[in-house]
Design a protein around this motif. Structure first.
Motif, PDB file in Angstrom:
ATOM      1  N   UNK A  50     -12.170  31.414  -9.556  1.00 43.62           N
ATOM      2  CA  UNK A  50     -13.133  29.987 -10.223  1.00 43.62           C
ATOM      3  C   UNK A  50     -14.245  30.207 -10.275  1.00 43.62           C
ATOM      4  N   UNK A  51     -14.955  31.353 -10.412  1.00 45.19           N
ATOM      5  CA  UNK A  51     -16.003  32.170 -10.339  1.00 45.19           C
ATOM      6  C   UNK A  51     -15.818  32.493 -12.177  1.00 45.19           C
ATOM      7  N   UNK A  52     -15.039  33.537 -12.138  1.00 43.82           N
ATOM      8  CA  UNK A  52     -14.251  33.971 -13.800  1.00 43.82           C
ATOM      9  C   UNK A  52     -14.209  32.518 -14.411  1.00 43.82           C
ATOM     10  N   UNK A  53     -13.670  32.030 -14.136  1.00 43.67           N
ATOM     11  CA  UNK A  53     -12.968  30.828 -14.735  1.00 43.67           C
ATOM     12  C   UNK A  53     -14.200  30.138 -15.551  1.00 43.67           C
ATOM     13  N   UNK A  54     -14.711  29.802 -14.677  1.00 41.78           N
ATOM     14  CA  UNK A  54     -16.125  28.963 -15.162  1.00 41.78           C
ATOM     15  C   UNK A  54     -17.460  29.491 -15.675  1.00 41.78           C
ATOM     16  N   UNK A  55     -17.566  31.068 -15.419  1.00 38.85           N
ATOM     17  CA  UNK A  55     -18.083  31.969 -16.488  1.00 38.85           C
ATOM     18  C   UNK A  55     -18.238  31.719 -18.169  1.00 38.85           C
ATOM     19  N   UNK A  96     -23.842  25.813 -14.609  1.00 43.38           N
ATOM     20  CA  UNK A  96     -24.673  25.240 -13.180  1.00 43.38           C
ATOM     21  C   UNK A  96     -23.102  25.795 -12.219  1.00 43.38           C
ATOM     22  N   UNK A  97     -22.097  25.461 -12.221  1.00 38.57           N
ATOM     23  CA  UNK A  97     -21.027  25.177 -11.890  1.00 38.57           C
ATOM     24  C   UNK A  97     -20.475  26.628 -11.099  1.00 38.57           C
ATOM     25  N   UNK A  99     -22.736  29.169 -10.997  1.00 32.58           N
ATOM     26  CA  UNK A  99     -23.693  29.398 -10.631  1.00 32.58           C
ATOM     27  C   UNK A  99     -23.874  29.197  -8.655  1.00 32.58           C
ATOM     28  N   UNK A 100     -22.982  28.372  -8.845  1.00 34.45           N
ATOM     29  CA  UNK A 100     -23.196  27.281  -7.686  1.00 34.45           C
ATOM     30  C   UNK A 100     -21.829  27.862  -6.920  1.00 34.45           C
ATOM     31  N   UNK A 101     -20.249  28.522  -7.884  1.00 32.71           N
ATOM     32  CA  UNK A 101     -19.302  28.849  -7.394  1.00 32.71           C
ATOM     33  C   UNK A 101     -19.600  30.827  -6.191  1.00 32.71           C
ATOM     34  N   UNK A 102     -20.295  31.267  -7.767  1.00 31.25           N
ATOM     35  CA  UNK A 102     -20.701  32.317  -6.772  1.00 31.25           C
ATOM     36  C   UNK A 102     -21.315  32.595  -5.197  1.00 31.25           C
ATOM     37  N   UNK A 103     -22.273  31.667  -5.431  1.00 32.87           N
ATOM     38  CA  UNK A 103     -23.383  31.598  -4.203  1.00 32.87           C
ATOM     39  C   UNK A 103     -22.511  30.890  -2.823  1.00 32.87           C
TER      40      UNK A 103
END
Lengths: 202, 270
Positions: A50-55, A96-97, A99-103
Motif C-alpha cells: 500500500x505504501x509503495x502504491x500510494x507513493x 498525504x495518504x 505518509x499516513x500509510x507509513x505512519x
C-alpha cells in the motif's frame, strides 16, 4: 479528437462531464488498492504494498501536473490547463495518504519510531520535505489566493520544482537492485524541467 | 517428495509459523525479478533435476557431485528458524534440511580452508532477472561464510520447507539457511561450493560495500545506512496493528553464536 475536447469544454455539460471523468478517474488508484486490501489480495506484507502504491501514484500525479505546461502548447490541447490545479491537489492527496500509510501501517504511530524515521533517515527527511513544500501550494491554489498574491503567486508555486526534485531523490534513494523504473521517471522529469528551462532561456 | 523428517526441537523456535502461502509467495530472489511476488510468478518452470554441485578449492575430494549423491547418507530434519530480512521484515519458517557441517566433512577440507564460498546457478535463459540490463548485481550471486560459521550446528542446507520439497522460488533444490544472519546470506539454488584461504567477496558487498558487509549478522545496534535495524515487522503483519517487534542480536541466536565473534568490533565487521 483533441480539437473536439477543446470544443467539449465550451459546453457547460461537456465541461461538467469532463470534470467528473477527471475527478473520478483520479480516484481509481485509491479505489483499486482499497478493494485489494479489503479482499486481502495484497499478500504477506500489505503495508509495504500500500505504501509503495500510494507513493508511486503521488509521484505520477505530480509529474502529470508538471506535464500540463508542455502539453497545453500542443495544438488543440489548451483544455488541459483547466485541470492543472486538480492534478496538483491529487498529487498532494496521494502523498498525504502515502505518509499516513507509513505512519499507520508501517510504524503503528509509535512515537519512538516516528521520531527516529523523521530525524535519521535521509530519504524520509527528503520525502517529507517535499510534502511540506507542496502544502502552501495546495492552500493557495484557489482563485481568491491567486488574485490576492498576484505576481508572487507564480513565484510561490515555483516551489513545485524543488519539491519534484526532492521526490525524485526520495525515490532514487530506495533503489536496491534495479534502477530501470527510477531511470524512466527521472528522464521524464528531466524533460519536464528541461522544457521550462528551454522556454526561459531561448 | 522428500523423506519424512523428524523435527529438531532443540534447534527450533516455537514461535508462530508464517503461512505456507506467504513463505512461498513473498520473498526476494532477484534472479526471477525485483518484486516480492516475482519469484513465485517466474520460477515455476525452473529445472532442478538433474542438479549437480561443483566442489572445489582447498579440499581433498573435489569434484562434481550429483544432488542424489549428496543427499545419500544425510539425515534430513525439520528446523523452525526465524528469518530476518535486511529490509526489516521477518518470518518464522519450517525448513527441512541437514547441517552443512556434515556435508563439509565428507569433502575433507585442507588445513588452508578458512572460508567457504557458495555460488547460485547462472542461467539467464531460465532466470529473467539475470537478463535485465538495469540491475546492480553482477551475476552469478555469490555468498560466503567463515569456516567456523559454516561448521556451526545451526547452519543448514535446506532441501525442503513445510515438510515438502523446496519450491523453485525458495531456492530449490538446495539452499543455505543461516538464521543469525540477514536473509541475503542464505544463498539459493547452489551450484558451486569452493573452499578458500581468502575471504570471498559476496554479491551485496560488491554491489554496495558501504551498506553490506561480509558478516551481515543480524544486529539491532548497527543500522543499515538507509534504515534502522532496531525493529522488524514480523509477517504476516496486520494493517491497523502492525506486528512490530524489537530485533534481537544475532536474530535471537546469540547464545549459540555470539562466541564466534568474541573480540570483534561488530560495527566494523557488519
Amino acid at each position: 479528437m483533441v480539437l473536439s475536447l477543446n470544443a467539449l469544454h465550451r459546453h457547460p455539460w461537456g465541461r461538467w462531464l469532463f470534470w467528473a471523468l477527471m475527478f473520478g478517474g483520479s480516484l481509481l488508484p485509491l479505489g483499486w488498492i482499497t478493494l485489494q486490501a479489503v479482499q486481502q489480495q495484497l499478500g504477506a506484507d500489505p503495508a509495504q504494498v500500500i505504501v509503495t502504491f500510494l507513493g508511486i501514484w503521488a509521484l505520477r500525479f505530480l509529474w502529470v501536473s508538471l506535464a500540463v505546461t508542455p502539453l497545453r502548447r500542443l495544438p488543440g490541447m489548451s483544455w488541459v490547463m483547466r485541470y492543472r490545479r486538480m492534478l496538483g491537489l491529487y498529487a498532494l492527496f496521494y502523498a498525504s495518504l502515502h505518509l499516513l500509510a507509513v505512519a499507520t501501517f508501517i510504524l503503528g504511530w509509535r512515537p519512538d519510531l516516528l521520531l527516529r524515521e523523521l530525524t535519521e533517515r535521509p530519504y524520509i527527511i527528503v520525502g517529507f520535505t517535499a510534502w511540506v513544500l507542496l502544502l502552501p501550494l495546495a492552500l493557495t491554489s484557489t482563485k481568491g489566493w491567486q488574485r490576492r498574491l498576484g505576481k508572487r503567486w507564480k513565484q510561490l508555486h515555483a516551489l513545485v520544482y524543488p519539491a519534484s526534485l526532492l521526490v525524485m531523490l526520495h525515490f532514487a534513494w530506495l533503489i536496491r537492485a534495479g534502477y530501470l523504473e527510477v531511470l524512466i521517471y527521472a528522464l521524464i522529469l528531466a524533460f519536464l524541467l528541461g522544457y521550462r528551462l528551454y522556454l526561459k532561456l531561448r | 517428495k522428500i523423506r519424512a523428517a523428524q523435527q529438531n526441537a532443540a534447534l527450533s523456535t516455537t514461535e508462530k509459523l508464517a503461512p505456507y502461502e506467504h513463505v512461498t509467495g513473498y520473498n526476494n530472489f532477484y534472479e526471477f525479478g525485483l518484486g516480492k511476488n516475482d519469484p513465485r510468478a517466474y520460477a515455476q518452470d525452473f529445472k532442478t533435476d538433474p542438479w549437480s554441485v561443483e566442489i572445489s578449492g582447498e579440499v581433498h575430494r573435489p569434484g562434481t557431485y550429483q544432488l542424489e549423491d549428496i543427499l545419500k547418507g544425510v539425515d534430513l530434519e525439520e528446523r523452525i528458524y526465524r528469518l530476518r530480512c535486511v529490509e526489516a521484515w521477518s518470518m518464522v519458517i519450517p525448513w527441512v534440511g541437514f547441517s552443512l557441517a556434515s556435508l563439509i566433512k565428507r569433502f575433507e577440507p585442507t588445513g588452508n580452508a578458512r572460508y567457504v564460498e557458495f555460488t547460485t546457478l547462472h542461467d539467464p535463459k531460465q532466470m529473467p532477472g539475470q537478463r535485465s540490463r538495469f540491475g546492480t548485481i553482477d551475476w552469478p550471486y555469490v555468498e560466503g561464510l567463515r569456516m567456523d560459521e559454516a561448521m556451526h550446528p545451526l547452519t543448514l542446507l535446506a532441501v525442503g520447507v513445510y515438510g515438502d520439497a523446496l519450491p523453485p522460488q525458495n531456492g530449490a533444490p538446495l539452499r543455505l539457511v543461516v538464521p543469525w544472519k540477514y536473509g541475503f546470506k542464505s544463498i539459493k539454488s547452489i551450484v558451486k561450493i569452493r573452499f578458500t584461504e581468502q575471504m570471498p567477496v559476496n554479491s551485496w558487498q560488491r554491489t554496495a560495500p558501504r551498506e553490506y558487509g561480509f558478516y551481515a549478522n543480524v544486529n539491532p545496534a548497527v543500522d543499515h545506512p538507509r534504515w534502522s535495524q532496531a525493529t522488524e515487522r514480523r509477517l504476516p503483519s496486520s494493517l491497523f496493528s502492525p506486528n512490530i517487534i524489537d530485533t534481537q542480536p544475532f536474530n535471537g541466536y546469540a547464545d549459540q553464536v555470539a562466541d564466534l565473534y568474541s573480540g570483534m568490533d561488530l560495527r566494523k565487521w557488519y
